[in-house]
Design an enzyme around this catalytic site. Structure first.
Site, PDB file in Angstrom:
ATOM      1  N   HIS A   4      32.173 -26.431   6.781  1.00 42.60           N
ATOM      2  CA  HIS A   4      30.496 -26.167   6.632  1.00 42.60           C
ATOM      3  C   HIS A   4      30.440 -24.898   5.644  1.00 42.60           C
ATOM      4  CE1 HIS A   4      26.526 -26.523   8.629  1.00 42.60           C
ATOM      5  NE2 HIS A   4      26.771 -27.994   8.363  1.00 42.60           N
ATOM      6  N   HIS A  27      15.911 -28.606   7.963  1.00 35.84           N
ATOM      7  CA  HIS A  27      17.198 -28.067   7.969  1.00 35.84           C
ATOM      8  C   HIS A  27      17.379 -26.661   7.768  1.00 35.84           C
ATOM      9  CE1 HIS A  27      21.639 -28.598   6.769  1.00 35.84           C
ATOM     10  NE2 HIS A  27      21.484 -29.560   7.826  1.00 35.84           N
ATOM     11  N   GLU A  80      32.406 -21.696   8.719  1.00 35.77           N
ATOM     12  CA  GLU A  80      30.886 -21.364   8.369  1.00 35.77           C
ATOM     13  C   GLU A  80      31.102 -20.232   7.527  1.00 35.77           C
ATOM     14  OE1 GLU A  80      28.127 -22.854   9.021  1.00 35.77           O
ATOM     15  OE2 GLU A  80      28.783 -23.942  10.922  1.00 35.77           O
ATOM     16  N   ASP A  89      14.957 -26.996   3.166  1.00 40.32           N
ATOM     17  CA  ASP A  89      16.200 -26.060   3.373  1.00 40.32           C
ATOM     18  C   ASP A  89      15.692 -24.703   2.854  1.00 40.32           C
ATOM     19  OD1 ASP A  89      18.773 -25.073   3.839  1.00 40.32           O
ATOM     20  OD2 ASP A  89      19.294 -27.084   4.117  1.00 40.32           O
TER      21      ASP A  89
END
Length: 446
Positions: free
Chosen positions: A134, A352, A380, A165
């Site tokens: 991610h 998002h 992440e 986003d």
């Protein structure tokens, strides 16, 4: 260059000095797409892109063709794309059996083999259900274009719908070098990575062992960073994978910092227990907390009741049930105005956004969903910006104003539907899950 410790201290975070004029906030998916394509077409030395996926659709094809054109016209240009390995080798959820994007990557590479273009699949876990790559960030020459968005029609607003986003462009050579080094030196050279633009080399047993070794390495790997002189604006890239990783520790430390206000954006309301505890501690101290989350109809898995039912369509209702429970327990704070819950919804578009804003001092740009999966399974990353002199205040104010534009403030938890209000098939399935207590497992994995 120093690395982050396992539990980084905000007062001594390594990072880079940040000139006030190096960051530009973009405010729409269309602007993000145009900027990305412009940077790719003008690239001179490197294009290193990290995203969950590059989809085989009109927008994805436009990006892939731009990469091939840039690489073919400049043999010295280093072009690398990093996506999640499992996501690339399957079709869309709920769309039946499909070859996945990897087949498309291989077909395109066969049509035009280029030595300076590579597409890597990063396998963080042995199965996608248990975690994905991610990482976010597009490094093009000395620029970093950062967003939680992946690359397809809806994220890039090709067509009628968009998925909203956050989008930031940073002209910062040292930051670009640091993030590029992580991708090229730490990931691209690892034997667990799969070249998705080449025929697959099946050896499942050996691959599982390589993935375990990669995961162990990622738990201790960070970007190379210098020490930063305190007092000036600074930027700090950080990565994390697995329980108690440095990124998780940083997030929790940020949640302890506010003296006035905290703002959180998350698309899927499923906060880890450690985050909930910190929010309750802030509320008990009198700190204002604002959470901006997508309405269930702005969830990317939402299926209108008039369309055929699919199990995946239950997810937005699960998140709303979670939000309702959260709001009900904190109704007193909602009534007093100390806690603000905003639901984002704009026509048929989806939401998002992720990130934190702390007292107009710290801003976290990330793709982290602030959920148990992100805290324990996924790989992440994020960019923490420290702005003690408020040089970025106009940009931050404008970004938050744009985010709040299509939101409604929740004044009472009863404004949210409960199980009995949902469509019949959703109600029956979620009711069964609740009786079997399987919904708790869902919250951990989704």
């Amino acid at each position: 260059m120093p690395f982050f410790s396992r539990k980084p201290d905000l007062a001594s975070l390594p990072g880079f000095a940040m000139p006030a004029d190096c960051m530009q906030t973009l405010h729409s998916a269309s602007e993000f797409r145009q900027t990305l394509l412009r940077l790719i077409r003008s690239a001179k030395t490197r294009i290193h892109l990290a995203a969950l996926y590059l989809q085989q659709d009109e927008a994805g094809a436009e990006v892939l063709e731009a990469l091939y054109q840039a690489a073919s016209s400049n043999p010295r240009l280093d072009v690398r794309l990093f996506v999640d390995a499992h996501r690339a080798q399957r079709g869309l959820i709920g769309q039946g059996k499909q070859a996945g994007n990897a087949a498309w990557y291989r077909q395109r590479a066969q049509q035009q083999p280029l030595a300076n273009l590579a597409i890597y699949g990063v396998p963080v876990q042995s199965k996608e259900l248990f975690g994905v790559m991610h990482l976010k960030g597009f490094i093009i020459d000395d620029a970093v274009l950062y967003s939680g968005a992946s690359l397809n029609n809806v994220y890039l607003h090709v067509g009628e719908r968009y998925r909203y986003d956050r989008y930031h462009l940073l002209q910062h050579a040292e930051l670009a070098d640091s993030m590029s080094h992580y991708l090229v030196a730490q990931l691209a050279t690892d034997p667990a990575l799969i070249r998705l633009d080449r025929p697959p080399e099946p050896d499942a047993r050996a691959q599982r062992q390589l993935i375990r070794q990669l995961r162990q390495k990622l738990a201790h790997t960070q970007c190379r960073l210098p020490a930063v002189t305190r007092g000036s604006a600074s930027i700090h890239p950080i990565c994390g994978q697995g329980r108690g990783n440095p990124f998780n520790s940083l997030l929790l430390q940020l949640l302890r910092q506010p003296t006035q206000q905290l703002v959180i954006c998350t698309p899927y309301f499923n906060l880890p227990r450690s985050v909930l505890l910190q929010l309750d501690a802030l509320l008990a101290r009198g700190i204002k907390v604002e959470i901006i989350v997508g309405d269930k109809q702005a969830n990317d898995f939402y299926i209108p009741p008039e369309q055929p039912f699919k199990v995946i369509g239950c997810l937005p209702y699960l998140y709303e049930m979670n939000l309702r429970r959260f709001a009900r327990k904190r109704q007193t704070y909602l009534q007093s105005g100390q806690l603000t819950l905003r639901l984002w919804q704009h026509e048929g578009n989806s939401y998002h956004l992720k990130g934190l804003w702390v007292d107009q001092q710290y801003m976290l740009i990330t793709g982290n969903n602030l959920n148990p999966r992100a805290f324990t399974l996924d790989l992440e990353n994020g960019l923490l910006i420290h702005d003690p002199h408020h040089t970025l205040k106009p940009q931050i104010t404008q970004e938050l104003a744009n985010i709040r534009q299509h939101t409604a403030v929740l004044s009472h938890y009863r404004q949210l539907q409960k199980l009995r209000d949902y469509p019949e098939k959703v109600r029956k399935l979620l009711g069964r899950l609740g009786k079997l207590r399987i919904d708790r497992l869902f919250y951990r994995l989704l």
